[in-house]
Structures are given as structure tokens and as C-alpha cells.
Design a protein around this motif. Structure first.
Motif, PDB file in Angstrom:
ATOM      1  N   ASN A 241      -0.290   4.175  16.268  1.00 20.69           N
ATOM      2  CA  ASN A 241      -1.357   4.154  15.273  1.00 20.69           C
ATOM      3  C   ASN A 241      -1.045   4.202  13.779  1.00 20.69           C
ATOM      4  OD1 ASN A 241      -0.806   6.957  14.766  1.00 20.69           O
ATOM      5  ND2 ASN A 241      -2.896   7.676  15.482  1.00 20.69           N
ATOM      6  N   SER A 242       0.251   3.991  13.441  1.00 20.28           N
ATOM      7  CA  SER A 242       0.919   3.842  12.189  1.00 20.28           C
ATOM      8  C   SER A 242       0.253   5.109  11.198  1.00 20.28           C
ATOM      9  CB  SER A 242       0.308   2.564  11.424  1.00 20.28           C
ATOM     10  OG  SER A 242       0.899   1.588  11.993  1.00 20.28           O
ATOM     11  N   THR A 243       0.623   6.270  11.616  1.00 21.08           N
ATOM     12  CA  THR A 243       0.431   7.497  10.891  1.00 21.08           C
ATOM     13  C   THR A 243       1.490   8.285  11.018  1.00 21.08           C
ATOM     14  OG1 THR A 243      -0.397   8.707  12.756  1.00 21.08           O
ATOM     15  CG2 THR A 243      -2.159   7.419  11.429  1.00 21.08           C
ATOM     16  N   PRO A 264      -1.398   0.491   3.835  1.00 20.65           N
ATOM     17  CA  PRO A 264      -2.186   0.346   2.697  1.00 20.65           C
ATOM     18  C   PRO A 264      -3.608   0.238   2.910  1.00 20.65           C
ATOM     19  CG  PRO A 264      -0.887  -1.685   2.685  1.00 20.65           C
ATOM     20  CD  PRO A 264      -0.132  -0.591   3.892  1.00 20.65           C
ATOM     21  N   GLU A 265      -4.202   0.741   2.151  1.00 17.61           N
ATOM     22  CA  GLU A 265      -5.831   0.394   2.766  1.00 17.61           C
ATOM     23  C   GLU A 265      -6.241  -1.054   2.480  1.00 17.61           C
ATOM     24  OE1 GLU A 265     -10.210   1.940   0.635  1.00 17.61           O
ATOM     25  OE2 GLU A 265      -8.468   2.894   0.048  1.00 17.61           O
ATOM     26  N   GLY A 266      -7.070  -1.304   3.626  1.00 12.65           N
ATOM     27  CA  GLY A 266      -7.173  -2.825   3.607  1.00 12.65           C
ATOM     28  C   GLY A 266      -6.396  -3.913   4.609  1.00 12.65           C
ATOM     29  N   PHE A 267      -5.395  -3.168   5.060  1.00 16.15           N
ATOM     30  CA  PHE A 267      -4.402  -3.800   5.968  1.00 16.15           C
ATOM     31  C   PHE A 267      -5.159  -3.912   7.277  1.00 16.15           C
ATOM     32  CE2 PHE A 267      -0.945  -4.214   9.177  1.00 16.15           C
ATOM     33  CZ  PHE A 267      -0.427  -5.305   8.769  1.00 16.15           C
ATOM     34  N   THR A 268      -5.168  -5.192   7.841  1.00 15.39           N
ATOM     35  CA  THR A 268      -5.753  -5.318   9.106  1.00 15.39           C
ATOM     36  C   THR A 268      -4.840  -6.146  10.066  1.00 15.39           C
ATOM     37  OG1 THR A 268      -6.578  -7.438   8.598  1.00 15.39           O
ATOM     38  CG2 THR A 268      -8.219  -5.519   8.270  1.00 15.39           C
ATOM     39  N   GLY A 269      -3.509  -6.217   9.901  1.00 11.69           N
ATOM     40  CA  GLY A 269      -2.584  -7.047  10.822  1.00 11.69           C
ATOM     41  C   GLY A 269      -2.078  -5.821  11.763  1.00 11.69           C
ATOM     42  N   ARG A 270      -1.180  -6.327  12.722  1.00 14.27           N
ATOM     43  CA  ARG A 270      -0.723  -5.341  13.750  1.00 14.27           C
ATOM     44  C   ARG A 270       0.895  -4.997  12.946  1.00 14.27           C
ATOM     45  NH1 ARG A 270      -0.373  -8.012  19.609  1.00 14.27           N
ATOM     46  NH2 ARG A 270      -0.106  -5.696  19.958  1.00 14.27           N
ATOM     47  N   ARG A 290       7.082  -1.703  11.025  1.00  8.62           N
ATOM     48  CA  ARG A 290       7.374  -2.891  11.544  1.00  8.62           C
ATOM     49  C   ARG A 290       6.058  -3.870  11.861  1.00  8.62           C
ATOM     50  NH1 ARG A 290      10.227  -0.891  16.581  1.00  8.62           N
ATOM     51  NH2 ARG A 290       8.488   0.317  16.580  1.00  8.62           N
ATOM     52  N   GLY A 291       6.122  -5.109  11.160  1.00 12.00           N
ATOM     53  CA  GLY A 291       4.899  -5.942  11.162  1.00 12.00           C
ATOM     54  C   GLY A 291       4.354  -5.907   9.640  1.00 12.00           C
ATOM     55  N   HIS A 292       4.213  -4.917   9.108  1.00 14.66           N
ATOM     56  CA  HIS A 292       3.908  -4.877   7.880  1.00 14.66           C
ATOM     57  C   HIS A 292       5.296  -5.082   7.076  1.00 14.66           C
ATOM     58  CE1 HIS A 292       2.464  -3.105   3.781  1.00 14.66           C
ATOM     59  NE2 HIS A 292       1.429  -3.987   4.113  1.00 14.66           N
ATOM     60  N   ASN A 293       6.038  -4.872   8.010  1.00 12.49           N
ATOM     61  CA  ASN A 293       7.576  -4.996   6.830  1.00 12.49           C
ATOM     62  C   ASN A 293       7.546  -4.352   5.574  1.00 12.49           C
ATOM     63  OD1 ASN A 293       8.310  -6.188   9.346  1.00 12.49           O
ATOM     64  ND2 ASN A 293       7.873  -8.231   8.603  1.00 12.49           N
ATOM     65  N   SER A 294       7.450  -2.962   5.625  1.00  8.66           N
ATOM     66  CA  SER A 294       7.504  -2.278   4.361  1.00  8.66           C
ATOM     67  C   SER A 294       7.993  -0.719   4.614  1.00  8.66           C
ATOM     68  CB  SER A 294       5.978  -2.192   3.883  1.00  8.66           C
ATOM     69  OG  SER A 294       5.266  -1.371   4.704  1.00  8.66           O
ATOM     70  N   ILE A 295       8.393  -0.172   3.653  1.00  9.44           N
ATOM     71  CA  ILE A 295       8.604   1.223   3.662  1.00  9.44           C
ATOM     72  C   ILE A 295       7.553   1.849   3.024  1.00  9.44           C
ATOM     73  CG2 ILE A 295      10.194   3.000   2.758  1.00  9.44           C
ATOM     74  CD1 ILE A 295      11.547   1.459   4.851  1.00  9.44           C
ATOM     75  N   TRP A 319      10.991  -6.602  10.768  1.00  8.12           N
ATOM     76  CA  TRP A 319      11.196  -5.642  11.670  1.00  8.12           C
ATOM     77  C   TRP A 319      12.232  -4.413  11.386  1.00  8.12           C
ATOM     78  CZ3 TRP A 319       7.111  -6.062  14.317  1.00  8.12           C
ATOM     79  CH2 TRP A 319       6.941  -5.434  15.602  1.00  8.12           C
ATOM     80  N   PRO A 320      11.866  -3.672  10.052  1.00  4.80           N
ATOM     81  CA  PRO A 320      12.662  -2.524   9.728  1.00  4.80           C
ATOM     82  C   PRO A 320      12.651  -1.320  10.668  1.00  4.80           C
ATOM     83  CG  PRO A 320      10.566  -2.506   8.362  1.00  4.80           C
ATOM     84  CD  PRO A 320      10.627  -3.712   9.119  1.00  4.80           C
TER      85      PRO A 320
END
Length: 372
Positions: A241-243, A264-270, A290-295, A319-320
Motif C-alpha cells: 500500500n506504499s506507506t 506524491p498526492e495525485g499519483f494513480t499508477g501502480r 518501484r513503479g513510481h521509480n523514486s526515492i 525499479w529501485p
């Protein structure tokens, strides 16, 4: 003559000081050979320029996906999978001796007592190694001999339970295990049961603690975690759940402090979380998406240890899975598994934000980084 003698003395004193400031550092990289890698890689990192280069490849080991180095820096332990057709299904934990030049000398291995070994840690005193297996949902403890070789497992815990996500949580999936800073306990995140399990380490045994676990939200899928330097807060990153859920110690009991999104607020991807690290000074926390590909970058409140969202920084790859902070706290190195690159970021001293340095190294399927 006196001037010459003085000059020689200064040279003798100054040369050792220079040698101690050698900016070249060694980094070991765990990989998936099933995805095109060749084994464990040894890289050199220049802590002055941020340059990273490949030095050696240690072949002949299958999927050394996670590795850790002993506190005395003399031994490396890695979880691996069995060679198909040659050994019984499951996996192993391997022990290696680290030579002065960084060469790895295989010592021995022990069976993982579960399929899909995915995480390994060594106790602060170097006397025990613990591993987690994802597919079987087990955690095992091994004694370490004086020469760095591993004894057979002295304790294996088989987790029980499931979670609401039937595709990912139909059974236990132990995804990580780490010792407390004094080595008296071990903590293990189980993605399948939404629990951070807590064990006392006593006489070579993993024994459920008086508080045997803490729970995440149903379907959270805890993966990795890190400790605040004050030893009173644990930050758990949840893959599904990305938390990030934090727990603070109140007396002898761990209580939930906060849960906050890594996206980030508003992101709707996987997107699926992977790794998490607290800065050595306890001011910032980082988590990989991984997916949003960010730190994801968070500021840690000095008095409450609660997290405040700052921003997310692209990882310059796909895929970090894992990242590491350099020992001097000046750099962050990110392993992008699918794009096959290790990317170097400088860390802003004032804001804690990672800034892409322009330096990177192409390497197939990097999934774990550890500084020597």
C-alpha cells in the motif's frame, strides 16, 4: 641539517595521514543471476568525485540477492538459491572471507530451511547470522565460528497466518530480518501476515518476545524497516500500500506512532515500496518506490520522530529495489533492478535531498548494495 631533519620528520608524520584519507571505498553488489547477472560484484567508489567503477566479478553463485558484512569487516554473508538440477530445492546462506584486496574466499554454506531466501543480517557482536525466506515464510538463526564459517541453523521459526490480498498474502512471506542494536532481539517483517515479528535472541534461539509482534494495516505488506538512532522508533516500509508505518517504544511496548504515504498526492499508477533508510544523524528518512521509480524523502521531527513529507526524487532508472547511504553521509547510491544501473546522488547537507550527480554504472540486475 636541522631543517632537513625537521622536514623528514614532517614527511613521516604526514604520509600516514594522507593514506588514511584515501577516498576509494569498496562496495559489494548482490544480484539476480536469473536475470542476466554473473554473481556478486565488487565496485570501487570515489567518495571525492562520486565516480563508481566495476573492479571484480565473483561468479559461480546463483541469485546472491542480499548480502551483509560482519562488524569487523572480515566476512561477507549472502543468501543464495540452489543450483537447479544439482542441489535440493530451496536455498542457502553463504559465508565468505574478505581478503585485503576485496577478493571473496568462499568458506561454507548452510541450507536456508525455506524457499526463496531474501534477506540476511549479522548480529552486532558478529556471533550470529539471521535470514528470512520469502516463499516459505521462515526465519532462521545460525552461529558463526571464529573463522567466519556458519554453523547449522540453531533455530528456525515458521510463520503462520495470511492477509486480505489473496494474490500476495495467501501465506506468510518473511521479507527481512534485523538484529536490534545491542543484539538481544531480532525483528522480522512478514509481508504475508502484515506483521513485524519480534524475537528475543537467547542461547542461539529465536524466542517470541513478550510482545511477539506489531501489526500493520490489513493489506499493507511490510517489507523492510530501519531504526532511528535513538533506538526508540522503528520505521517499516510497506510494499503493497506504499506507506511507512512507524512504531515508538513506550516503556517495554511498541506502539504505532504514524502511517504516511510514500507517493506524491495525485499519483494513480501502480507502485510498490522496497527499501528504507534513516540518515545517520536521524534527521531524514528515505524510501524507494518501484513503479513510481523514486526515492521518497521525509524530514524527521527531532522531538517526536514523526515524519513530514518533503518530496520524491526520480531514481534515473527502473525499479529501485535497494539503495544505500555512503559512510560519510554525503552520497546515496540507488540500485535500479530492471534498468540495470547503479546511480549516484549527492545528499544536500541542509535539506537532505538527493541530487543526481550524473555518475552511474551499468550493471545487470543489481538488487543489494553494501559498503565495506
Amino acid at each position: 641539517m636541522n631543517k632537513i631533519l625537521t622536514g623528514l620528520i614532517l614527511c613521516v608524520l604526514f604520509v600516514p595521514a594522507l593514506s588514511q584519507e584515501n577516498p576509494m571505498q569498496k562496495i559489494y553488489v548482490g544480484t539476480y543471476t536469473s536475470e542476466g547477472a554473473e554473481g556478486i560484484y565488487l565496485c570501487h567508489f570515489d567518495s571525492t568525485t562520486g565516480e563508481i567503477s566495476l573492479e571484480k566479478t565473483f561468479k559461480g553463485v546463483e541469485d546472491p540477492s542480499f548480502l551483509t558484512i560482519s562488524p569487523d569487516r572480515k566476512h561477507l554473508f549472502a543468501v543464495t538459491r540452489a543450483s537447479s538440477g544439482n542441489e535440493k530445492p530451496g536455498g542457502y546462506v553463504n559465508a565468505y572471507r574478505i581478503q585485503p584486496d576485496g577478493e571473496l574466499e568462499f568458506i561454507n554454506k548452510q541450507i536456508s530451511h525455506g524457499a526463496g531466501p531474501c534477506h540476511v543480517d549479522v548480529s552486532p557482536n558478529g556471533k550470529y547470522v539471521a535470514i528470512a525466506t520469502y516463499s516459505s515464510g521462515t526465519t532462521s538463526l545460525y552461529g558463526v565460528n571464529e573463522d567466519g564459517s556458519l554453523k547449522p541453523a540453531s533455530s528456525t521459526i515458521v510463520n503462520q497466518g495470511s492477509g486480505p490480498d489473496k494474490a500476495r498474502q495467501s501465506a506468510p512471506h518473511a521479507h527481512s530480518i534485523r538484529f536490534s542494536r545491542n543484539g538481544s532481539q531480532a525483528f522480522s517483517a512478514d509481508l504475508g501476515t502484515d506483521q513485524l515479528n519480534i524475537f528475543d535472541v537467547k542461547k542461539g534461539e529465536l524466542i517470541p518476545a513478550r510482545q511477539p509482534f506489531v501489526k500493520m494495516a490489513p493489506g499493507a505488506g511490510p517489507r523492510h524497516f530501519d531504526f532511528h538512532p535513538n533506538n526508540k522508533v522503528i520505521y517499516v516500509i510497506n510494499e503493497l500500500n506504499s506507506t511507512i508505518t512507524s512504531f515508538k517504544k513506550n516503556g517495554k511496548t511498541w506502539e504505532e506512532l504514524q502511517t504516511i504515504s510514500t507517493l506524491p498526492e495525485g499519483f494513480t499508477g501502480r507502485s510498490y515500496c522496497a527499501d528504507i533508510h534513516v540518515s545517520p544523524d536521524g534527521r531524514y528518512l528515505y524510501g524507494s518506490n518501484r513503479g513510481h521509480n523514486s526515492i521518497a524523502v521525509f524530514k524527521i521531527d527531532n522531538s517526536t520522530q514523526m515524519l513530514e513529507w518533503q518530496t520524491s526524487v526520480p531514481t534515473e532508472g527502473d525499479w529501485p529495489r535497494n539503495f544505500v547511504l555512503s559512510p560519510d553521509g554525503k552520497f546515496m547510491l540507488v540500485a535500479n533492478q530492471k534498468s540495470g544501473n547503479i546511480v549516484v546522488f549527492t545528499l544536500n547537507k541542509e535539506t537532505g535531498l538527493p541530487v543526481f550527480s550524473g555518475k552511474e554504472l551499468a550493471l545487470p540486475s543489481p538488487v543489494c548494495l553494501d559498503f565495506l
